[in-house]
Scaffold this motif. Structure first.
Motif, PDB file in Angstrom:
ATOM      1  N   GLU A   1       2.108  37.493 -24.325  1.00 36.98           N
ATOM      2  CA  GLU A   1       2.912  38.661 -24.950  1.00 36.98           C
ATOM      3  C   GLU A   1       3.594  38.319 -26.117  1.00 36.98           C
ATOM      4  O   GLU A   1       3.481  39.143 -27.089  1.00 36.98           O
ATOM      5  N   ASP A   2       4.296  37.272 -26.117  1.00 35.90           N
ATOM      6  CA  ASP A   2       5.127  36.805 -27.052  1.00 35.90           C
ATOM      7  C   ASP A   2       4.345  36.503 -28.539  1.00 35.90           C
ATOM      8  O   ASP A   2       4.688  37.119 -29.396  1.00 35.90           O
ATOM      9  N   ALA A   3       3.251  35.638 -28.365  1.00 36.68           N
ATOM     10  CA  ALA A   3       2.569  35.465 -29.539  1.00 36.68           C
ATOM     11  C   ALA A   3       1.856  36.647 -29.918  1.00 36.68           C
ATOM     12  O   ALA A   3       1.770  37.168 -31.198  1.00 36.68           O
TER      13      ALA A   3
ATOM     14  N   VAL B   1       9.981  26.788 -32.173  1.00 32.86           N
ATOM     15  CA  VAL B   1       9.330  26.729 -30.959  1.00 32.86           C
ATOM     16  C   VAL B   1      10.120  27.584 -29.791  1.00 32.86           C
ATOM     17  O   VAL B   1      11.145  27.166 -29.511  1.00 32.86           O
ATOM     18  N   GLU B   2       9.502  28.581 -29.315  1.00 29.49           N
ATOM     19  CA  GLU B   2      10.333  29.585 -28.296  1.00 29.49           C
ATOM     20  C   GLU B   2       9.846  29.305 -27.041  1.00 29.49           C
ATOM     21  O   GLU B   2       8.433  29.224 -26.602  1.00 29.49           O
ATOM     22  N   SER B   3      10.623  28.923 -26.307  1.00 30.26           N
ATOM     23  CA  SER B   3      10.423  28.657 -24.824  1.00 30.26           C
ATOM     24  C   SER B   3      10.266  30.100 -24.098  1.00 30.26           C
ATOM     25  O   SER B   3      10.741  31.109 -24.380  1.00 30.26           O
TER      26      SER B   3
ATOM     27  N   LYS C   1      14.898  36.151 -27.713  1.00 25.77           N
ATOM     28  CA  LYS C   1      14.280  35.097 -28.476  1.00 25.77           C
ATOM     29  C   LYS C   1      13.077  35.492 -29.397  1.00 25.77           C
ATOM     30  O   LYS C   1      13.222  34.998 -30.554  1.00 25.77           O
ATOM     31  N   THR C   2      12.234  36.214 -28.890  1.00 23.55           N
ATOM     32  CA  THR C   2      11.133  36.547 -29.867  1.00 23.55           C
ATOM     33  C   THR C   2      11.577  37.439 -30.792  1.00 23.55           C
ATOM     34  O   THR C   2      11.031  37.293 -32.091  1.00 23.55           O
ATOM     35  N   ALA C   3      12.646  38.372 -30.537  1.00 20.14           N
ATOM     36  CA  ALA C   3      13.172  39.300 -31.757  1.00 20.14           C
ATOM     37  C   ALA C   3      13.740  38.538 -32.718  1.00 20.14           C
ATOM     38  O   ALA C   3      13.865  38.701 -33.760  1.00 20.14           O
TER      39      ALA C   3
HETATM   40 MG   LIG Z   1       9.882  36.136 -25.769  1.00 17.89          MG
END
Ligand SMILES: [Mg+2]
Ligand SMILES: Nc1nc2c(ncn2[C@@H]2O[C@H](COP(=O)(O)OP(=O)(O)OP(=O)(O)O)[C@@H](O)[C@H]2O)c(=O)[nH]1
Lengths: 220, 232
Positions: free
Chosen positions: B68-70, B123-125, B40-42
């Motif tokens: 982490e993702d942010a 918006v990433e869950s 998702k983040t990628a």
């Molecule tokens: Mg992620």
């Protein structure tokens, strides 16, 4: 007064953001002060008679028709920790959003316009209760119950505590919770500066520490 | 697309209204959900790199217990820092995107207010399970991201994310030979579960990259700007 309305407002599923906050339990668990049902009960009891009483009185006063902006300042004065002030305003704003959709009222619109980044949650809660047709005592009940309910739920997630034990803690505290609500309501007709200001210094201190953690389950 | 909410039907709608307080049209909100580690983040990072020159973008991440993702998106500098916000979810990512969306709505609205008009907010869950889907009060369209290494039976198992998301992305196709995943079978199963709804296969480690998904987002944006109803 509609009992169902009070139940709706006090329900932990009311979508106003509370699920992401532990009321200080996460920091207490890390410090080893809350580790089982017995220590959770002590934590909740302390929270109820300090932050809980103060919140309930603010909510009750707002429901009674005190100026919400004056109460918002009073809430600031009763919340030394900047982290807790931020949390209270964020939750106030989230509650405001949910309430304006559920119980539309110009008084809510006015407070939302005056405090676009959020007023303190207990003040908003009291005003919401008023908009929903509830009185000062009901507002106090909602605030007092919430001051322990969220903490117990968070403990279940943090400790893997048996949810039945955590619920029994809340049941054992029920009479005291009612009593705190009555005290808060009795005080709510006082001048704003004379409202209860019971504080829990450890909750303030650990909230500041918690806000700096890089790994945590709850936002506060 | 869920473009049918107008303020004439729901005068007290406080989440999904297509209009901002000043009357202008708000950004298209795209949710990205799916199991832990599916990409998702990628995908968000690749979408930002591909779309940022033409479109005004912002990102909201929902990490479960870290930022982490942010932090990853900031480190990779896919967007300026003021365009990336992390929401904390109290150990339950699906609650924050579905049952109580208030914190995410605040984040999305604050971004649009602070930065000015945006075209798309992603918006990433936080990575969750196969039943996690976004509320229609929070996003206009949602992408469910799975990967070929998480088991090629996931499309067959279905579940709300796989079955109902507006777009299903099957990521990491480059790994298929190593984990023995049957891509043709996944495509067949996905189509069976989803009917007409689209499925895109993607590898961010080579061809085709994020291109097809970026094209899909552009199409959604065109549809949104063409049809989102602003109150009179
Ligand atoms: Mg992620
Ligand atoms: N081989 C390969 N690896 C990929 C691909 N896309 C992402 N990855 C890697 O997969 C890992 C997880 O990717 P993320 O984007 O962090 O996954 P996520 O879904 O955001 O994970 P959570 O937010 O933790 O649920 C990282 O190491 C990525 O570099 C791909 O197409 N191919």
């Amino acid at each position: 007064m509609s009992v169902a309305t009070l139940l709706l407002l006090a329900d932990g599923r009311f979508p106003a953001g509370g699920h992401a906050h532990s009321g200080g339990v996460e920091a207490a668990v890390r410090a080893g002060r809350v580790q089982d049902a017995a220590s959770l009960e002590e934590f909740c009891r302390s929270r109820l008679h300090t932050a809980g009483l103060t919140s309930a009185a603010l909510a009750s006063a707002a429901a009674a028709g005190h100026d919400p902006l004056a109460l918002d300042e009073a809430a600031d004065a009763r919340t030394p920790s900047p982290a807790l002030r931020r949390t209270a305003r964020r939750l106030g704003r989230q509650l405001m959003r949910a309430a304006r959709a559920t119980w539309p009222d110009p008084e809510l619109d006015a407070l939302a316009a005056a405090r676009p980044k959020g007023a303190h949650q207990p003040v908003v809660l009291g005003l919401v209760a008023r908009s929903a047709g509830l009185g000062p005592l009901e507002a106090a009940h909602a605030a007092a119950y919430e001051s322990v309910g969220g903490a117990a739920t968070a403990a279940v997630r943090l400790l893997g505590l048996d949810p039945l034990d955590a619920t029994a803690v809340l049941a054992r505290l029920a009479a005291e919770t009612d009593e705190v609500a009555r005290q808060a309501e009795a005080a709510s007709s006082k001048a704003v500066e004379d409202l209860p200001a019971a504080s829990a210094p450890l909750l303030e201190i650990t909230a500041e520490q918690h806000a700096t953690w890089s790994v945590r389950l709850f936002a506060s | 697309m869920h473009l049918d909410h107008t303020d004439t039907i729901h005068p007290e709608r406080h989440s999904a209204s297509a209009a901002r307080p000043d009357g202008s049209r708000r950004a298209l909100r795209v949710g990205l959900g799916g199991p832990v580690g599916s990409g998702k983040t990628a995908t968000v990072a690749a979408l930002c790199r591909t779309l940022r020159d033409r479109l005004s973008l912002a990102v909201v991440t929902n990490d479960i217990y870290t930022r982490e993702d942010a932090a990853f998106l900031l480190r990779e500098a896919v967007l300026p820092p003021e365009r990336i916000t992390a929401v904390e979810t109290g150990a339950c990512p699906h609650t924050a995107i579905r049952d109580d969306i208030s914190a995410n709505l605040e984040a999305v609205e604050d971004l649009e207010e602070d930065i000015g008009p945006l075209d798309v907010v992603l918006v990433e869950s936080g990575g969750d399970n196969l039943t996690a889907t976004f509320s229609k009060g929070l996003v206009d369209v949602q992408i469910f991201v799975i990967d070929v290494a998480g088991g090629d039976d996931i499309p067959r198992k279905g579940g709300p994310g796989v079955t109902t998301a507006d777009l299903l992305v099957v990521n990491k196709t480059d790994l298929a030979p190593y984990v023995g995943s049957d891509l043709a079978g996944m495509a067949r199963d996905a189509q069976e579960q989803r009917g007409e709804l689209p499925v895109l296969f993607q590898s961010l480690r080579g061809e085709p990259g994020v291109g097809p998904v970026a094209d899909w987002v552009r199409e959604q944006l065109s549809a949104w700007t063409a049809t989102a109803v602003l109150p009179a």
